[in-house]
Each structure stands twice: as structure tokens, then as C-alpha cells.
Design a protein around this motif. Structure first.
Motif, PDB file in Angstrom:
ATOM      1  N   ASP A 171     -90.150   9.887 -21.115  1.00 34.28           N
ATOM      2  CA  ASP A 171     -91.542   9.609 -21.471  1.00 34.28           C
ATOM      3  C   ASP A 171     -91.774   9.697 -22.977  1.00 34.28           C
ATOM      4  OD1 ASP A 171     -91.137  12.425 -21.280  1.00 34.28           O
ATOM      5  OD2 ASP A 171     -93.311  12.728 -21.270  1.00 34.28           O
ATOM      6  N   ARG A 172     -90.844  10.333 -23.693  1.00 33.14           N
ATOM      7  CA  ARG A 172     -90.938  10.377 -25.145  1.00 33.14           C
ATOM      8  C   ARG A 172     -89.580  10.772 -25.702  1.00 33.14           C
ATOM      9  NH1 ARG A 172     -95.086  15.516 -25.577  1.00 33.14           N
ATOM     10  NH2 ARG A 172     -93.693  17.133 -24.785  1.00 33.14           N
ATOM     11  N   ARG A 173     -89.385  10.472 -26.994  1.00 32.13           N
ATOM     12  CA  ARG A 173     -88.075  10.704 -27.599  1.00 32.13           C
ATOM     13  C   ARG A 173     -87.757  12.187 -27.739  1.00 32.13           C
ATOM     14  NH1 ARG A 173     -87.363   6.404 -32.621  1.00 32.13           N
ATOM     15  NH2 ARG A 173     -87.373   4.490 -31.360  1.00 32.13           N
ATOM     16  N   PRO A 215     -88.468  15.390 -23.922  1.00 30.41           N
ATOM     17  CA  PRO A 215     -89.029  14.652 -22.780  1.00 30.41           C
ATOM     18  C   PRO A 215     -89.401  15.586 -21.632  1.00 30.41           C
ATOM     19  CG  PRO A 215     -86.648  14.365 -22.884  1.00 30.41           C
ATOM     20  CD  PRO A 215     -87.056  15.050 -24.156  1.00 30.41           C
TER      21      PRO A 215
END
Length: 395
Positions: free
Chosen positions: A347-349, A352
């Protein structure tokens, strides 16, 4: 009191089981949510092969083939009672598009990618031995190549991996339907229906290994996570009465796709097909045109099965493949050439909270799980290692 886990995995297929095993082996607290039963979806409807993927050489997926062959070697050691090396035969006729020189080159490369292990050796079957090949049609037959790959009971293997995870402390809730999750920087709050009641738990990381249901899971998560464009590809197998004593046959169908004809549970298993599926994953069914295609392929190569052969069973499963992305309709041939690499999306770098697994192969389930753990290494707490999945026997 709300239970808290390091990792919650959604999906009890081979990848969910593999991730649960890998996480438990690293000492993490793990819970798996499975809506129906272990290996109840695609993981029990595969071609039941632990193989390098010889046909993937045509699309130059060399690293994938190398990885598959390495994992095959390892799994043969870890689960000898579940995985068996068997001879595969490739017949070449006058009208076969893959000519003998091409197959010899491909099999040579296959052996090199397999580290020239004895199990990667191949040979050309002498003509005076063709009559032993289970009734294979010898009219206009030019050559037969034999190499080795492995066969397994895919559902039994998945259950064995899940048992391995549970022995190391993983918990399994089944049947349990994931209903929602809210992602937070400290803990994700996860809600699911179990035994008719809504229950809640917390997890540092949520892993979406729901296979064909991957999009449905993502739609129930807030804030809305990114989604990869994918297609569900239906693959059908049929089982017919008959006996094959020599091994598994790797044949070319009329549309040049590869179809396997193999012994299975005292009968013959034929598959698979590839067509885009757009409905509810729970409703996937073998299509009449698919069973006809497989019967035609079988009878073309084995004339003794041409008349009135009943279909004992027909099953359909779904693969997850990256979308072609060009807006055009995919054909069976174009789908067949699609890359088969597993894709991991978070969902994000940084740090996560959610990791989604798209696609994947039965053969490389363990390697996929190891990559998931590597991806999450900076997020999860420090725990004491329990075991190494490279040495965990599966029973």
C-alpha cells in the motif's frame, strides 16, 4: 480482549499457506483466514505439476524457469511422499509447429538452467520403442523426446504446508470470511465472520493472498489501497477413464497451446485451457467448448479414446495474470504467452501495512513466501528464528 498478530494472511491456498509457514518459521505470530477450506480454490484445480515450465522458454522467461527448477529440486527432497519425478514425452509429428531441432535446443537450455542436474537430462526415444507409449498415435510421427519433471497432489501439498505452519504456532480460522480492514500506522484492525459471528483482531501486517478473490479483498479495505490491473484466466481439466503407464505426455493442441495428458488417480487427466473469466470466482465452471477442446486433443493423439469416452470429472480454476492493458480482447494464444511472474504490491513504499500477492505458481510457492518476508522485514518486529523453510520436511 482483541487478539493481536504480527501477520494476518487472507487465503488458505498454496500461497497463503506458504506465507504462513515462512512467517511462523521466523517466529512471528500468524493467523490465516480461509473462507471455505484449505486448497478449495485454484490450489486444488491445477495441472498438479511441480515443474520448471518448459514452455516458458518460448516467452524468454529464463529466470522464472531457473527458479522453478531449483525449487523443484528442493521440494523433491522436502516432500518425497507428495512429489514424484516422472518421465514426460513430447511427440513431434509432420504438422507439429515445434520442430525437433527447436525442442532439442529448448530441452538443452532447460538442462542448463537446471544446473545440469541428472533430473534435467533428456533423450530421443528410438522408433522401435514408440509402440510402448500408451497407444500414442504413430502415424506421421517423426520424433519423441523424453525429459523429467514432477507431479504432485496439489491439495495434499497445500494442506501439508499449512500443517507445517500450524506446528510452528500459526492459527487457522476456517471457515472465516474477511469482511473489512482499516489500515493504521501502528496496527491494522481486521474484521471477519467466523462461526456466524463477527470477530475482530489486530495485525502489524495484512497479507492478501486471496488468489482470484484478490480484488474483492482490496475493495473491503480502508483507506483504499492501490490495485494492479489484472485478468482472471480460467483453466479447465477433465478426467476420463483410461490407463497411462509410461508417464506424462506434453502435446500440442490445434491452436498450438500445450496440453498435458497424465495419469491421475487410476484415470487420465487432461488439461488445461486458458480463457478470460469475468464473473464471480465462486461461480467458475468448465465450459462445453473447453471440455470439447480437451477431448479433441486427447483423441487426436490417442486414437483408442476416440469413441464414446465418458468424462468422469471436469474442474475449472482461475489464475491471476497481469492485464494486457491495451484494451483489446485477449485470445487463448496471447494469454498463453503472458508473463507468469508473481507480483507483490504494497500500500506504500515505506513501512507497508498491506501486501497483496498477485498470481504465482504452485512450484515456487516457497520462494514467493520468502520474498514476502523479505519485503516486510523492516515492518515486522524482531523475533527469534524458529526454522528455515529450505529444511522443513512436509508430511
Amino acid at each position: 480482549m482483541t487478539e493481536t498478530y504480527d501477520v494476518v494472511v487472507i487465503g488458505g491456498g498454496i500461497h497463503g499457506a506458504g506465507i504462513a509457514q515462512a512467517a511462523s518459521a521466523r517466529g512471528f505470530s500468524v493467523m490465516v483466514l480461509e473462507q471455505t477450506g484449505i486448497a478449495s480454490g485454484t490450489s486444488s484445480r491445477s495441472s498438479k505439476l511441480i515443474h520448471g515450465g518448459l514452455r516458458y522458454l518460448e516467452s524468454r522467461q529464463f529466470s522464472l524457469v531457473r527458479e522453478c527448477l531449483r525449487e523443484r529440486t528442493l521440494l523433491l527432497e522436502l516432500a518425497p511422499q507428495l512429489i514424484e519425478l516422472k518421465p514426460f514425452y513430447i511427440p513431434v509429428y509432420q504438422d507439429t509447429t515445434r520442430r525437433p531441432w527447436l525442442l532439442r535446443a529448448g530441452l538443452s537450455l532447460y538442462a542448463v538452467l537446471g544446473g545440469l542436474h541428472p533430473a534435467t537430462r533428456f533423450r530421443r526415444i528410438p522408433q522401435d520403442q514408440w509402440k510402448r507409449l500408451d497407444g500414442l498415435d504413430t502415424a506421421h510421427l517423426e520424433a519423441v523426446f523424453q525429459y523429467n519433471d514432477a507431479q504432485t497432489d496439489d491439495a495434499a501439498l497445500t494442506r501439508a504446508v499449512m500443517r507445517s505452519a500450524q506446528r510452528m504456532g500459526a492459527q487457522l480460522k476456517m471457515p472465516a470470511t474477511f469482511t473489512s480492514a482499516h489500515l493504521d500506522d501502528r496496527y491494522n484492525t481486521i474484521e471477519y465472520r467466523h462461526n456466524g459471528t463477527i470477530e475482530t483482531c489486530r495485525a502489524t501486517v495484512l497479507v492478501n493472498a486471496a488468489g482470484p478473490w484478490v480484488r474483492q479483498v482490496l475493495s473491503r479495505i480502508t483507506p483504499a489501497p492501490p490495485q494492479l490491473k489484472i485478468e482472471l484466466v480460467q483453466g479447465t481439466h477433465i478426467m476420463v477413464p483410461g490407463t497411462l503407464t509410461q508417464g506424462i505426455y506434453y502435446v500440442e493442441a490445434q491452436d498450438e497451446r500445450v496440453v498435458f495428458v497424465m495419469p491421475w488417480q487410476g484415470n487420465i487427466l487432461v488439461g488445461t485451457t486458458e480463457s478470460i473469466y469475468q464473473g464471480d470466482p465462486a461461480d467458475v465452471r468448465p465450459l462445453p467448448q473447453e471440455t470439447a477442446y480437451l477431448m479433441e486433443t486427447l483423441s487426436h493423439y490417442f486414437p483408442c479414446y476416440r469413441s464414446g469416452l465418458p468424462i468422469l470429472e471436469a474442474t475449472a480454476g482461475l489464475r491471476v495474470l497481469p492485464s494486457s492493458g491495451d484494451g483489446t480482447e485477449s485470445s487463448a494464444v496471447s494469454v498463453n504467452a503472458r508473463l507468469r511472474e508473481t507480483v507483490l504490491q504494497s500500500d506504500r513504499r515505506n513501512r507497508p501495512r498491506l501486501l497483496t500477492v498477485y498470481g504465482g505458481k504452485l512450484t515456487t510457492y516457497r520462494l514467493t513466501a520468502e520474498r514476502v518476508m523479505a519485503h516486510l522485514a523492516d515492518v515486522l518486529p524482531v523475533r527469534e528464528m524458529v526454522a528455515d523453510t529450505r529444511h522443513l520436511k512436509l508430511t
